[in-house]
Design an enzyme around this catalytic site. Structure first.
Site, PDB file in Angstrom:
ATOM      1  N   THR A 347      39.676  42.054  35.940  1.00 53.79           N
ATOM      2  CA  THR A 347      39.711  43.164  36.860  1.00 53.79           C
ATOM      3  C   THR A 347      41.093  43.813  36.840  1.00 53.79           C
ATOM      4  O   THR A 347      42.082  43.140  36.595  1.00 53.79           O
ATOM      5  CB  THR A 347      39.424  42.648  38.294  1.00 53.79           C
ATOM      6  N   GLY A 429      41.116  39.413  40.081  1.00 51.68           N
ATOM      7  CA  GLY A 429      40.838  38.111  39.497  1.00 51.68           C
ATOM      8  C   GLY A 429      39.634  37.385  40.050  1.00 51.68           C
ATOM      9  O   GLY A 429      39.773  36.289  40.601  1.00 51.68           O
ATOM     10  N   GLY A 430      38.426  37.963  39.919  1.00 55.21           N
ATOM     11  CA  GLY A 430      37.187  37.246  40.219  1.00 55.21           C
ATOM     12  C   GLY A 430      37.211  36.507  41.539  1.00 55.21           C
ATOM     13  O   GLY A 430      37.482  37.046  42.608  1.00 55.21           O
TER      14      GLY A 430
END
Length: 527
Positions: A347, A429-430
């Protein structure tokens, strides 16, 4: 007001200016700043940076990404959900022979939404011509740019997984390998695609020539996505949801995003005196971690497309419920919630602010790195793999279905106080994202740390199996004490990327303080 102490080792200092752009890649930050210098506003800057990031940081986002935004327009907060829906052909029967949603290929691709975000934000709030926002990205795609070090590392790590995707290899591995740090890379087909999007105000992507090429590529590979799926896409203006935390309010996008996880965790923590505990102590970390685990359990069980949710965000944030959740935390022992949490992370996040008071919090993502591995032939469009966010468990709110938005990990954040803007921020980051939001807010509000110190500080992450990973800078004695309380501490498999990347812009009396994560290539710049 926060302190100006810098207690953690870092490669960064904050930037103080009346106009600020903070991104994970310096060329993208400069692209945004150039729009402010031309008389544009924070939206123009954010969009130019976002469009440039699809070219210069393709390891985390692309023209086929999804996006979300929270904007302080000078008077109020507005939210934009530009995540795509599943193809109409995605019936449960299509996946009946699978145990989990695919990670790659067309059956992991939902309709890409980020182009619609660029259009909608520019149309409603932008000052500069839409075409102008694309100029830096087109130049870098056509004339080349030098690949930055952390992006090059991510590129090389991901390359082996996509060797079976010929168009991906032709586009992003032209030398049969990832580019080295400092090596020049160019992608003229991306330049042509961005020129088409700019010239048609995005119409080509959803209802024109590019839409035809996307649908043709899908049909050729047995995918379900059609021109009709693309034409029916729309992004939605929504009101952000919020939770009070010690005089501040954290604002997040409502589901289908996971921002509510950070809100639940803060709603639990406000019933504990966190500020009485030293900021990097075992007690402080244990309390935050336990609150986060409880928040994930509720989020993963309930969050999906709002039309399919079985409970409302208000129910999930009900204070009486959060009080009971807060009471359930045992300061001496780690808990083991039974629900799962989402995986992955790839991301880009950016924040912008201008001297007229407009502040943008914007996030754009392929989901897992380069995404699905699918690149539309001749276009440079790498497609996200957001469809992997669905579950195949029948009857679950987030089960796969036609024309439905899946659970999304990407979340922009925004902080206000007494109805006035304080900070646009995010941590890409997820699975790390709501955990990063929690850690940024706790450090700023409870521990009075400045934005750069919030970004510099060592982080923890709750993994998908509820094990815990800790950055090396956390004191050994703290790690030992957390382990003694029952936290299952494991090494992080990708420490360079797993702990996310923060960008923060904090409003001051006469300008802003911009901060950027030392874990990324990027920078905060301004004038």
């Amino acid at each position: 007001m926060f302190t100006w102490d810098f207690p953690y080792p870092s490669q960064r200092m904050p930037v103080l200016a009346k106009n600020v752009v903070a991104t994970s890649q310096p060329l993208a930050a400069q692209a945004g700043l150039s729009m402010l210098a031309r008389g544009g506003n924070a939206v123009d800057a954010g969009l130019a940076a976002a469009i440039t990031l699809t070219v210069v940081e393709p390891t985390a986002n692309g023209i086929g990404s999804d996006a979300f935004a929270i904007l302080w327009d000078g008077q109020r907060l507005v939210g934009l959900n530009a995540s795509g829906r599943s193809p109409a052909g995605w019936t449960p029967e299509r996946f009946a022979d699978r145990e989990a949603m695919p990670v790659t290929g067309w059956d992991s691709v939902t309709v890409p939404g980020c182009v619609s975000a660029w259009i909608a934000l520019s149309r409603r709030y932008g000052k500069l011509p839409f075409e102008a926002l694309f100029e830096p990205a087109i130049r870098y795609a056509r004339e080349s740019y030098m690949v930055s070090p952390i992006t090059a590392l991510s590129w090389s790590r991901q390359a082996p997984a996509f060797k079976g995707f010929s168009e991906f290899c032709w586009t992003f591995l032209p030398k049969d390998r990832a580019p080295y740090p400092g090596e020049r890379f160019y992608c003229p087909q991306q330049a042509e695609t961005l020129e088409d999007i700019a010239a048609t105000k995005g119409e080509s992507f959803y209802r024109g020539a590019l839409a035809e090429r996307i649908a043709l590529a899908s049909r050729a590979d047995g995918g379900a996505m059609t021109q009709e799926d693309l034409a029916q896409h729309k992004c939605d203006w929504v009101d952000p949801i919020s939770v009070e935390y010690r005089g501040y309010r954290l604002h997040e996008m409502p589901p289908n995003g996971q921002g509510i996880a950070a809100m639940i965790a803060l709603g639990i923590l406000r019933h504990h005196d966190l500020a009485a505990l030293p900021p990097d102590s075992a007690d402080s970390l244990h309390l935050q971690i336990e609150a986060m685990k409880l928040a994930f359990a509720d989020t993963w069980r309930n969050v999906t497309d709002p039309a399919a949710m079985q409970v409302t965000p208000a129910q999930m944030l009900d204070d009486a419920y959060l009080v009971e959740r807060a009471k359930s935390i045992d300061m001496k022992r780690a808990s083991q919630p039974k629900a799962g949490i989402p995986k992955g992370g790839g991301t880009v996040y950016l924040a912008t602010a201008d001297e007229r008071g407009m502040m943008l919090s914007f996030i754009q993502s392929n989901y897992m790195g380069f995404g699905s591995g699918v690149v539309v032939p001749g276009t440079g469009i790498s497609l996200q793999n957001r469809g992997h966010g669905f579950t195949l468990k029948r009857g679950h709110p987030n089960d796969v279905a036609p024309s439905k938005r899946p659970f999304q990990t990407i979340i922009p954040g925004f902080l206000t106080r007494d109805g006035e803007p304080v900070m646009s921020f995010g941590v890409m980051g997820g699975n790390m994202q709501p955990q990063g939001h929690l850690q940024m807010v706790v450090r700023l509000v409870d521990y009075n740390q400045n934005p750069q110190s919030c970004a510099d500080a060592p982080r923890w992450i709750v993994n998908t199996d509820y094990t815990l990973s800790l950055e090396d800078a956390i004191a050994p004695a703290v790690k030992e004490e957390l382990a003694r309380r029952g936290h299952r501490i494991v090494p992080c498999p990708r420490p360079e990327f797993a702990y996310g990347g923060a960008q923060l812009i904090h409003r001051l009396d006469d300008g802003y303080c911009g901060a950027t994560d030392p874990r990324k290539d990027g920078c905060a710049i301004g004038f």
